[in-house]
Design a protein around this motif. Structure first.
Motif, PDB file in Angstrom:
ATOM      1  N   GLY A   1       0.797  -1.227   0.000  1.00 19.42           N
ATOM      2  CA  GLY A   1       0.000   0.000   0.000  1.00 19.42           C
ATOM      3  C   GLY A   1       0.828   1.274   0.000  1.00 19.42           C
ATOM      4  N   ALA A   2       2.166   1.163  -0.026  1.00 23.36           N
ATOM      5  CA  ALA A   2       3.005   2.373  -0.061  1.00 23.36           C
ATOM      6  C   ALA A   2       2.942   3.004  -1.447  1.00 23.36           C
ATOM      7  CB  ALA A   2       4.447   2.012   0.288  1.00 23.36           C
ATOM      8  N   SER A   3       2.898   4.333  -1.469  1.00 21.70           N
ATOM      9  CA  SER A   3       2.748   5.036  -2.741  1.00 21.70           C
ATOM     10  C   SER A   3       3.992   4.883  -3.622  1.00 21.70           C
ATOM     11  CB  SER A   3       2.500   6.522  -2.462  1.00 21.70           C
ATOM     12  OG  SER A   3       2.445   7.221  -3.682  1.00 21.70           O
ATOM     13  N   LEU A   4       3.774   4.549  -4.892  1.00 23.99           N
ATOM     14  CA  LEU A   4       4.871   4.465  -5.862  1.00 23.99           C
ATOM     15  C   LEU A   4       4.792   5.608  -6.866  1.00 23.99           C
ATOM     16  CD1 LEU A   4       4.676   0.630  -6.699  1.00 23.99           C
ATOM     17  CD2 LEU A   4       6.271   1.761  -5.137  1.00 23.99           C
ATOM     18  N   ALA A   5       3.590   6.121  -7.093  1.00 26.48           N
ATOM     19  CA  ALA A   5       3.411   7.239  -8.023  1.00 26.48           C
ATOM     20  C   ALA A   5       2.098   7.931  -7.698  1.00 26.48           C
ATOM     21  CB  ALA A   5       3.379   6.735  -9.467  1.00 26.48           C
ATOM     22  N   ASP A   6       2.078   9.243  -7.892  1.00 25.45           N
ATOM     23  CA  ASP A   6       0.869  10.029  -7.644  1.00 25.45           C
ATOM     24  C   ASP A   6       1.009  11.304  -8.472  1.00 25.45           C
ATOM     25  OD1 ASP A   6      -1.302  11.407  -6.708  1.00 25.45           O
ATOM     26  OD2 ASP A   6      -0.937  10.949  -4.591  1.00 25.45           O
ATOM     27  N   ASP A   7       0.630  11.223  -9.758  1.00 25.08           N
ATOM     28  CA  ASP A   7       0.933  12.309 -10.691  1.00 25.08           C
ATOM     29  C   ASP A   7      -0.308  12.791 -11.426  1.00 25.08           C
ATOM     30  OD1 ASP A   7       3.685  11.831 -10.181  1.00 25.08           O
ATOM     31  OD2 ASP A   7       3.641  10.184 -11.645  1.00 25.08           O
ATOM     32  N   SER A   8      -0.472  14.098 -11.484  1.00 27.50           N
ATOM     33  CA  SER A   8      -1.490  14.664 -12.369  1.00 27.50           C
ATOM     34  C   SER A   8      -0.944  14.648 -13.784  1.00 27.50           C
ATOM     35  CB  SER A   8      -1.799  16.104 -11.969  1.00 27.50           C
ATOM     36  OG  SER A   8      -2.454  16.090 -10.734  1.00 27.50           O
ATOM     37  N   LEU A   9      -1.827  14.324 -14.752  1.00 27.29           N
ATOM     38  CA  LEU A   9      -1.389  14.212 -16.137  1.00 27.29           C
ATOM     39  C   LEU A   9      -2.077  15.286 -16.971  1.00 27.29           C
ATOM     40  CD1 LEU A   9      -1.897  10.342 -16.399  1.00 27.29           C
ATOM     41  CD2 LEU A   9       0.250  11.531 -15.896  1.00 27.29           C
ATOM     42  N   SER A  10      -1.479  15.569 -18.118  1.00 27.16           N
ATOM     43  CA  SER A  10      -2.084  16.568 -18.999  1.00 27.16           C
ATOM     44  C   SER A  10      -3.311  15.980 -19.696  1.00 27.16           C
ATOM     45  CB  SER A  10      -1.045  17.020 -20.025  1.00 27.16           C
ATOM     46  OG  SER A  10      -1.682  17.259 -21.243  1.00 27.16           O
ATOM     47  N   LYS A  11      -4.409  16.730 -19.666  1.00 23.80           N
ATOM     48  CA  LYS A  11      -5.663  16.282 -20.278  1.00 23.80           C
ATOM     49  C   LYS A  11      -5.475  16.074 -21.782  1.00 23.80           C
ATOM     50  CE  LYS A  11     -10.287  18.035 -20.848  1.00 23.80           C
ATOM     51  NZ  LYS A  11     -11.174  19.146 -20.657  1.00 23.80           N
ATOM     52  N   ASP A  12      -4.636  16.895 -22.411  1.00 20.95           N
ATOM     53  CA  ASP A  12      -4.419  16.756 -23.852  1.00 20.95           C
ATOM     54  C   ASP A  12      -3.594  15.519 -24.170  1.00 20.95           C
ATOM     55  OD1 ASP A  12      -5.802  19.092 -24.219  1.00 20.95           O
ATOM     56  OD2 ASP A  12      -4.003  20.323 -23.920  1.00 20.95           O
ATOM     57  N   ALA A  13      -2.642  15.207 -23.282  1.00 20.25           N
ATOM     58  CA  ALA A  13      -1.753  14.072 -23.559  1.00 20.25           C
ATOM     59  C   ALA A  13      -2.421  12.740 -23.222  1.00 20.25           C
ATOM     60  CB  ALA A  13      -0.453  14.227 -22.767  1.00 20.25           C
ATOM     61  N   VAL A  14      -3.325  12.718 -22.264  1.00 20.87           N
ATOM     62  CA  VAL A  14      -3.951  11.453 -21.831  1.00 20.87           C
ATOM     63  C   VAL A  14      -5.471  11.609 -21.881  1.00 20.87           C
ATOM     64  CG1 VAL A  14      -4.077   9.726 -19.997  1.00 20.87           C
ATOM     65  CG2 VAL A  14      -1.963  11.014 -20.327  1.00 20.87           C
TER      66      VAL A  14
END
Ligand code: ADP
Length: 400
Positions: free
Chosen positions: A52-65
């Motif tokens: 349960g430890a965080s490995l990633a927590d990223d906001s992504l670009s709406k245009d790219a994804v």
């Protein structure tokens, strides 16, 4: 080199994933899980390890994804950076509908994909997203085998009577049947019973899968004989936003008298009904339990009432009941709802043990209760990994 299986569960606005390492024993072991959520609106990538430890927590670009293909690219890039030395053996997908044909999981070929495409009208809100993820993998990782695991397969052995509506034969022949869903969850529970609750594993058991989607399944000796979901994921129990069983005359009224379009009715039944529709407060049982609004109370009362009603019906189908098993988000985490269901069914001989219920099980009834009650966490993704590995196997070079 580590071998791994990737499990994908593609929904309308998210791509959920799990990565499993395959060790020498051939058993999948969870390495990471997460999702790309908010597709098309505010895409966000989260990943955690098995603890349960965080490995990633990223906001992504709406245009790219913007869709599943972009989400898969994002995931593939992350997997490569994180698990570069890992060989991807196969990708297993949750696919909601396998129709009449697929009573087991299947390796995806062009012919299989064409067949699954034909089932889109039977599950228009889910199947297209599941297939989009398969196509995205085909395009990005063409050499990796893919396996489709169906929510319907576990129910394909239903007796014919349980498979039918009282409609003309032509409609049955073209696929208007009671398929049943949440099959991967029920299959996992059926396989877990001999280990967790051996005394009921060969008996008559009703499993209550109570999550944002909710249904119940009657198991006889670990095989599904009937379930509350039918042709689509709308029937049976009320759900977070879905209505559950409804008199079809209501639909005729909405269309003929109120002039609602098919799309408007679909929206009402799938998105605006169930717990949210009844309560006007929330589709989340946690919110309803905390709320003192009359609508919240009504929604929970109705939820428990319908569970109790279906429990009676499925027990009659089985010709008697040995146990009820609670699973999924609400079933696993809400002692309050479990207690209310068990109290309503006390007449059957379900004698709840409050302390065991608060502790979360696995057994939550008193010793010697005529009908026992259990809490068993489900693992649909683990089931998909198991099926995927069974079909694809380990390459000889990797097996040593
Ligand atoms: P799905 O996989 O269909 O999205 P889940 O099985 O994850 O659904 O269940 C989600 C639901 O579980 C939430 O909507 C919430 O109502 C319920 N839930 C989760 N934790 C609790 C809790 N502690 N008490 C009551 N309900 C809970």
């Amino acid at each position: 080199m580590t071998d791994a299986i990737l499990v994908l569960n593609a929904g309308s606005s998210s791509l959920k994933f799990r990565v499993y390492a395959v060790d020498a024993s051939g058993k999948p072991g969870l390495m990471a899980k997460g999702q790309v959520e908010g597709l098309g609106v505010r895409p966000h990538f989260v990943a955690r390890d098995a603890q349960g430890a965080s490995l990633a927590d990223d906001s992504l670009s709406k245009d790219a994804v913007s869709g599943h293909a972009d989400a898969l690219s994002q995931l593939a890039t992350w997997l490569r950076s994180r698990y570069g030395g890992t060989r991807l053996l196969a990708v297993g997908h949750r696919v909601v509908h396998g129709g009449v044909k697929y009573a087991t999981s299947v390796v995806v070929t062009d012919a299989v994909l064409a067949e699954l495409e034909r089932l889109v009208p039977l599950a228009p809100l889910h199947q297209p997203h599941n297939l989009a993820a398969i196509r995205a993998v085909q395009a990005r990782l063409p050499q990796v085998p893919q396996v489709a695991c169906f929510d319907t397969s576990f129910h394909r052995g239903h007796p014919e009577l349980a498979d039918r509506f009282a409609l003309p034969e032509t409609l049955y022949a073209e696929g208007v049947r009671r398929y049943g869903f949440h099959g991967l969850s029920y299959e996992y529970i059926a396989r877990a019973l001999p280990r967790v609750a051996p005394e009921i594993a060969t008996g008559n058991v009703v499993v209550a899968h109570l999550g944002s989607g909710a249904s119940m399944c009657a198991l006889r000796a670990g095989k599904s004989v009937d379930s509350t979901l039918g042709f689509t994921a709308l029937d049976g129990l009320p759900m977070g936003t879905r209505c559950g069983a409804i008199d079809p005359g209501v639909l005729l009224y909405l269309i003929a008298e109120k002039g609602m379009s098919a799309k408007a009715v679909e929206r009402l039944l799938y998105k605006e009904s169930g717990l949210i529709g009844l309560s006007g407060v929330s589709n989340d049982v946690r919110d309803l339990l905390e709320s003192d609004k009359p609508g919240a109370r009504l929604a929970l009362d109705y939820f428990v009432y319908r569970i109790n009603r279906e429990l009676g019906a499925l027990s009659a189908v089985l010709g008697g009941l040995d146990a009820i098993v609670f699973t999924a988000g609400i079933g696993e985490n809400s002692p309050e709802i479990r207690a209310r269901v068990c109290r309503a069914a006390a007449w059957m001989g379900i004698a709840l043990d409050e302390r065991r219920n608060r502790a979360g099980g696995p057994r939550i009834t008193a010793d010697g209760a005529a009908v026992s009650a259990w809490v068993i966490p489900t693992d649909e993704e683990g089931m998909i990994a198991t099926h995927t590995l069974a079909l694809v196997g380990r390459p000889a070079a990797a097996a040593s």
